[in-house]
Scaffold this motif. Structure first.
Motif, short mmCIF file in Angstrom:
data_model
loop_
_atom_site.label_atom_id
_atom_site.label_comp_id
_atom_site.label_asym_id
_atom_site.label_seq_id
_atom_site.Cartn_x
_atom_site.Cartn_y
_atom_site.Cartn_z
N GLY A 85 0.83 -1.25 0.09
CA GLY A 85 0.12 0.04 0.01
C GLY A 85 0.85 1.37 0.07
N ASN A 86 0.51 2.17 0.88
CA ASN A 86 1.51 3.39 1.17
C ASN A 86 2.70 3.11 1.77
OD1 ASN A 86 -0.40 4.66 -0.44
ND2 ASN A 86 -1.23 5.92 1.14
N ASP A 87 2.95 1.71 2.32
CA ASP A 87 4.04 1.57 3.06
C ASP A 87 4.96 0.79 2.35
OD1 ASP A 87 2.48 2.30 5.37
OD2 ASP A 87 2.50 0.33 6.24
N LEU A 88 6.50 1.19 2.49
CA LEU A 88 7.52 0.55 2.07
C LEU A 88 8.23 -0.23 3.26
CD1 LEU A 88 8.96 0.09 -0.73
CD2 LEU A 88 10.78 2.00 0.22
N ASN A 109 6.22 12.14 10.95
CA ASN A 109 6.50 13.31 9.88
C ASN A 109 8.21 13.48 9.64
OD1 ASN A 109 3.72 13.43 9.83
ND2 ASN A 109 3.74 14.37 11.74
N PRO A 110 8.78 12.67 9.42
CA PRO A 110 10.35 12.96 9.41
C PRO A 110 10.61 13.87 8.07
CG PRO A 110 9.69 10.64 8.50
CD PRO A 110 8.39 11.43 9.07
N ALA A 111 9.77 13.77 6.84
CA ALA A 111 9.92 14.86 5.93
C ALA A 111 8.50 15.02 5.39
CB ALA A 111 10.88 13.90 4.78
N PRO A 112 8.36 16.12 4.34
CA PRO A 112 7.41 16.20 3.39
C PRO A 112 6.81 14.80 2.61
CG PRO A 112 8.63 18.02 3.42
CD PRO A 112 9.42 17.13 4.13
N GLY A 113 5.61 14.45 2.86
CA GLY A 113 5.17 13.36 1.97
C GLY A 113 5.43 11.96 2.85
N ILE A 114 5.98 12.03 4.12
CA ILE A 114 6.17 10.69 4.69
C ILE A 114 5.73 10.81 6.24
CG2 ILE A 114 8.09 9.34 5.46
CD1 ILE A 114 8.08 9.28 2.65
N SER A 115 4.59 9.91 6.49
CA SER A 115 4.05 10.22 7.72
C SER A 115 4.80 9.57 8.86
CB SER A 115 2.63 9.51 7.59
OG SER A 115 2.83 8.35 7.31
N LYS A 116 5.42 8.56 8.60
CA LYS A 116 6.08 7.81 9.86
C LYS A 116 7.21 6.81 9.35
CE LYS A 116 3.85 4.55 12.20
NZ LYS A 116 2.85 3.80 12.94
N ARG A 128 13.25 -5.18 10.76
CA ARG A 128 12.14 -4.80 9.78
C ARG A 128 12.21 -3.18 9.73
NH1 ARG A 128 6.31 -6.95 8.66
NH2 ARG A 128 7.93 -8.26 7.28
N VAL A 129 12.09 -2.59 8.61
CA VAL A 129 12.11 -1.09 8.52
C VAL A 129 10.85 -0.64 7.83
CG1 VAL A 129 13.07 1.00 7.57
CG2 VAL A 129 14.62 -0.70 8.37
N ARG A 130 10.03 -0.15 8.30
CA ARG A 130 8.56 0.41 7.54
C ARG A 130 8.63 2.03 7.52
NH1 ARG A 130 3.66 -2.09 6.78
NH2 ARG A 130 4.33 -4.05 7.99
N ILE A 131 8.40 2.50 6.36
CA ILE A 131 8.34 3.75 6.07
C ILE A 131 6.97 3.92 5.27
CG2 ILE A 131 9.32 5.86 4.68
CD1 ILE A 131 12.06 3.84 4.72
N THR A 132 6.14 4.73 5.95
CA THR A 132 4.80 4.92 5.45
C THR A 132 4.48 6.23 4.69
OG1 THR A 132 4.05 3.93 7.28
CG2 THR A 132 2.46 5.18 6.31
N SER A 139 9.93 5.83 -2.29
CA SER A 139 10.95 5.12 -3.07
C SER A 139 12.29 4.95 -2.08
CB SER A 139 11.35 5.79 -4.39
OG SER A 139 11.90 7.04 -4.28
N ALA A 140 13.06 4.05 -2.15
CA ALA A 140 14.19 3.84 -1.57
C ALA A 140 15.48 3.69 -2.65
CB ALA A 140 14.10 2.90 -0.66
N GLU A 141 16.32 4.08 -2.22
CA GLU A 141 17.83 3.98 -3.02
C GLU A 141 18.50 3.25 -1.78
OE1 GLU A 141 19.57 7.46 -4.63
OE2 GLU A 141 17.94 7.70 -6.06
N ILE A 142 18.91 2.29 -2.01
CA ILE A 142 19.68 1.36 -1.12
C ILE A 142 21.20 1.12 -1.42
CG2 ILE A 142 19.40 -0.94 0.28
CD1 ILE A 142 16.51 -0.94 -0.48
N VAL A 143 21.97 1.46 -0.61
CA VAL A 143 23.27 1.51 -0.91
C VAL A 143 23.91 0.81 0.41
CG1 VAL A 143 25.41 2.68 -1.57
CG2 VAL A 143 23.00 3.49 -2.10
#
Length: 826
Positions: A85-88, A109-116, A128-132, A139-143
């Motif tokens: 859904g809206n979660d990554l 609310n760590p950044a605009p468009g990200i609630s948690k 487990r990392v959950r980004i809502t 989107s995530a760039e993973i390095v």
């Protein structure tokens, strides 16, 4: 032989813990042979599980970077990305969180468009990392760098990979979670954000999972699984209608708390429907809890409102006409999840294996939490509790014989408590380092015992006598507390400071016109065949009764960290006063010091020692109309703690010596007065094992050995006598295995074993309570939203006594009993 074997094993276990240290072997095979006692770090190294040691959120122009740090040279973190859904959702396999951030991390609310964002432990050694996202999947760039994992997050919907390296700092928030029966944190010991491993005291925790698995009616049912703690026996006319706990040999029926504030423990057995867990602090309790019994405190932690919606309904039925239903609802009231609610309700009807004894309850507990921002909150709680339970003085002992399995409870007895409670809690950070906490509650209980017949004493002819009275009482209680906590540094040392002030007041009012009548002993009861057809005696109305108790205290506590050492120091000044019918009863003041030191052998092992003193006012007068001076106590304790299996399994061992002077107790021959007992001392060993050995097997086990429990000085000729209800050895074990795959997936099976040595039944040492061995079984089956459970208590129908205060007041354990339940989550 059994006693000697248990003594050897307990001492060996304690010395092993004290001497625990990493074993250095070059080869894995040598390590397996040499590592008889390993730390969690050793086990993690063997299993190739990488520790995430720190997390940081760094703002960027397009969003933020979430950085997970690991120790140099560790295995690389392997991420698995799952959009929901809206979660990554990003699962990192073969990884765990370090002890300092074990409770997880959450930021709104760590950044605009990200609630948690949330970082927590997952199952099977994973993180487990959950980004809502607010409106779409981020989107995530993973390095992956040499040591760290960096996630560059933006609120749009593409996923890519490239190289990057980032240095980080540690941040940690969130709430403690249960791992099997192990809860890694407890607020009862210090009220500071430090782990149990760093606390210089032994703290036993009864988790919500254990409460459900054991189908417990009251907390006393679970005390065998916490070392040093056992069901008490208050030895008065209440007979099971008040909380009854014994800690390290001392009855603490007045040392029961609710979220750190004093509970109404005068005559109210707390229902467990709204209880998340029970924390039992053994040892230095006077610093934070003021006047009271030195053995420790029992602190109930209530369930709190949650943002994630959860709804459940359950029904239980069992032996002795037991029927119970519960409702538990929680979620957010507002869309921004700032206002949360919880509603808990229970209805119960229960008979007993003893005729004429019932325990009927209606319990309703709504609560609201408002999130004020910056990790602050205001919580409001209320409860209504109607409790109808019958006073039962229990089994009897006369002429060398126990009289079990018969009722000495008059069927005309009536004991009704209508109870109201409101409470408020404020926790608000002032800045990044300091926080203020305010809490308060008000109780009102209308108590009606009309009539009350009890059989609580033998007369000079060894005949069991009846005691009759009527009590109509209005009880009010107020508890207030304010605290400030803060972090600061002095040179190389780090400090956590707590300063607080507390005020408590309760008033019991029994006006004559309300129907109170004076108590009277009359008539004897046939021990073999008790009957209850005697007429109500003619007694004179009692004089008006008004008893007010108040106390206040101010306290300061500092927790200092320097290298591997932790030093806790504290001091409390308090005053207390009682008034009986407007006449001042005992009053005084006291100073209670506490010192504790911890040495951390590693992130997963520590040893500690502590010293504390306490004061306990004593109400009542002697038959000569003289006041009783307060009790004074001193305790010394040393111990060791180790966490294993990724910090989800704990072993704690403690040696203690506790002395209390000037003890007085209720006079069995005249309950309106007290008699001096003298000075007593207990010394012993405690061993607790709690947590998950594997992902499927949970275990809680407790062992207690009293080296000494005796009256060391007495005005009544009792010097040298053993203290009642203090067995030489006591063991409680409960293990549960959960099937997670195959034919039996969803099924959990549990087994409990309880053994208690022979011990004396009263301080006069006139009789002994026999040893006993009890077996319990449990089973749970989960399918979709349904949970079916079965609990069997006392499988082999052992007849036993769990506690006693005198020959006429013996608590008999429940015989074979079965409880079945069904729970629906939706």
């Amino acid at each position: 032989m059994l006693k000697g074997l248990l003594y050897f094993l307990s001492v060996y276990g304690f010395l092993s813990l004290v001497l625990v240290s990493p074993v250095g072997a070059k080869e894995q095979g040598d390590r397996d042979k040499a590592c008889l006692v390993c730390t969690a770090a050793d086990l993690l190294a063997q299993k190739n599980v990488t520790r995430v040691t720190g997390v940081e959120v760094v703002q960027t122009e397009s969003g933020f970077e979430l950085v997970l740090e690991t120790v140099a040279g560790s295995e690389r973190l392997v991420p698995l990305i799952i959009p929901e859904g809206n979660d990554l959702v990003i699962d990192i396999l073969d990884a765990t969180l370090a002890f300092s951030i074990r409770r997880g991390i959450e930021e709104l609310n760590p950044a605009p468009g990200i609630s948690k964002i949330a970082v927590n432990r997952g199952e099977d050694n994973s993180v487990r990392v959950r980004i809502t996202g607010e409106n779409q999947t981020p989107s995530a760039e993973i390095v992956t760098g040499r040591d760290n994992l960096v996630l560059s997050i933006t609120p749009d919907g593409t996923i890519a990979e490239e190289e990057a390296v980032k240095e980080i700092d540690v941040i940690a928030t969130g709430e403690a979670e249960e791992d099997g029966y192990f809860v890694p944190d407890a607020t009862t010991g210090t009220r500071l954000d430090i782990s149990r491993l760093e606390t210089p005291a032994s703290i036993g925790i009864i988790s919500n999972e254990l409460i459900e698995d054991k189908a417990a009616r009251r907390a006393e049912d679970l005390t065998p699984f916490v070392s040093g703690v056992s069901p008490g026996n208050v030895g008065d006319t209440q007979g099971g209608t008040v909380p009854e706990f014994t800690i390290r040999g001392f009855s603490i029926e007045r040392q029961v708390y609710l979220n750190g504030l004093r509970d109404n423990s005068q005559f109210l057995v707390r229902d467990l429907a709204n209880i998340e867990r029970i924390e039992i602090l053994k040892g230095f309790s006077s610093l934070l809890y003021g006047t009271g019994t030195p053995g420790g405190v029992v602190n109930y932690i209530t369930k709190k409102p949650q943002a994630t919606p959860q709804y459940s309904v359950s029904f239980e039925a069992g032996s002795f006409d037991f029927y119970r239903g519960e409702i538990d609802l929680t979620g957010a009231v507002t869309e921004n999840e700032k206002l949360l609610y919880r509603f808990v309700a229970a209805y119960q009807e229960e008979g007993s294996f003893i005729n004429n004894v019932e325990d009927d309850r209606i319990f309703i507990a709504p609560s609201l939490t408002y999130l004020t921002g910056n990790d602050g909150s205001i919580t409001l709680e209320a409860e209504y509790y109607r409790l109808e339970n019958d006073a039962n003085s229990g089994a009897k002992f006369s002429d060398g014989e126990f009289f079990f399995d018969r009722s000495y409870v008059d069927p005309r007895n009536s004991n009704i408590n209508d109870h109201f409670r409101v409470a408020a809690y404020l926790d608000q950070p002032i800045n990044d380092d300091w926080k203020i906490s305010l809490s308060g509650q008000y109780f009102n209980t209308d108590r009606e015992l009309d009539p009350l017949f009890t059989a609580i004493t033998f007369n000079d002819e060894d005949e069991l006598e009846r005691f009759y009275r009527v009590i109509i009482e209005d009880y009010n209680q107020v508890n207030l507390r304010g605290e400030v906590t803060g972090d600061f540094k002095i040179g190389a040392s780090e400090h956590k400071l707590l300063a607080g002030v507390e005020y408590n007041r309760n008033e019991a009012d029994r006006p004559t016109e309300a129907g109170n009548r004076g108590g009277v002993f009359f008539d004897s009861i046939d021990l073999d065949n008790p009957t209850f057809d005697v007429p109500i005696p003619d007694t004179e109305p009692a004089n008006p009764f008004n008893l007010t108790n108040s106390d206040w205290g101010i306290y300061l506590q500092n927790f200092a960290t320097l290298g591997r050492f932790r030093l806790l120091t504290g001091l409390r000044y308090g005053e207390f006063e009682s008034a009986f019918n407007d006449e001042t009863d005992p009053e005084g003041n006291f100073v209670s010091p506490t010192v504790g030191i911890v040495y951390t052998l590693s992130d997963s092992a520590s040893v500690y020692g502590s010293f504390s003193q306490s004061t306990q006012p004593q109400g009542g007068r002697t038959s000569d109309d003289e006041f009783i001076e307060p009790r004074e106590a001193t305790q010394y304790e040393v111990g060791s703690k180790v966490n294993l299996f990724n910090d989800r399994f704990n072993i704690t061992a403690a040696l203690f010596s506790l002395t209390q002077t000037n003890i007085a107790e209720s006079d069995p021959a005249n309950p309106d007065f007290v008699i001096p007992v003298g000075d007593v001392r207990t010394r012993g060993l405690e061993l607790d094992v709690t947590g998950k050995i594997t992902d499927n097997f949970s275990l809680i086990a407790a062992y207690t050995n009293f080296f000494e429990a005796e009256i060391i000085e007495s005005d009544e000729g009792l010097e040298g006598n053993s203290l009642a209800n203090a067995p030489g050895n006591e063991i409680g074990i409960y293990g549960e295995y959960e099937f997670t795959e195959g034919t039996f997936q969803g099924l959990s099976l549990g087994t409990g074993l309880i053994y208690v040595d022979e011990r004396v039944g009263d301080n006069d040492n006139t009789f002994d309570l026999p040893s006993y061995f009890r077996v319990d079984l449990g089973a749970t089956y989960k399918i979709d939203k349904l949970t079916f459970a079965l609990a069997i208590e006392n499988l082999f129908d052992e007849t036993y006594a769990s506690g006693s205060s005198n020959r006429a007041n013996i608590t008999q354990g429940r015989p074979f009993a079965v409880t079945g339940s069904v729970k629906v989550d939706f």
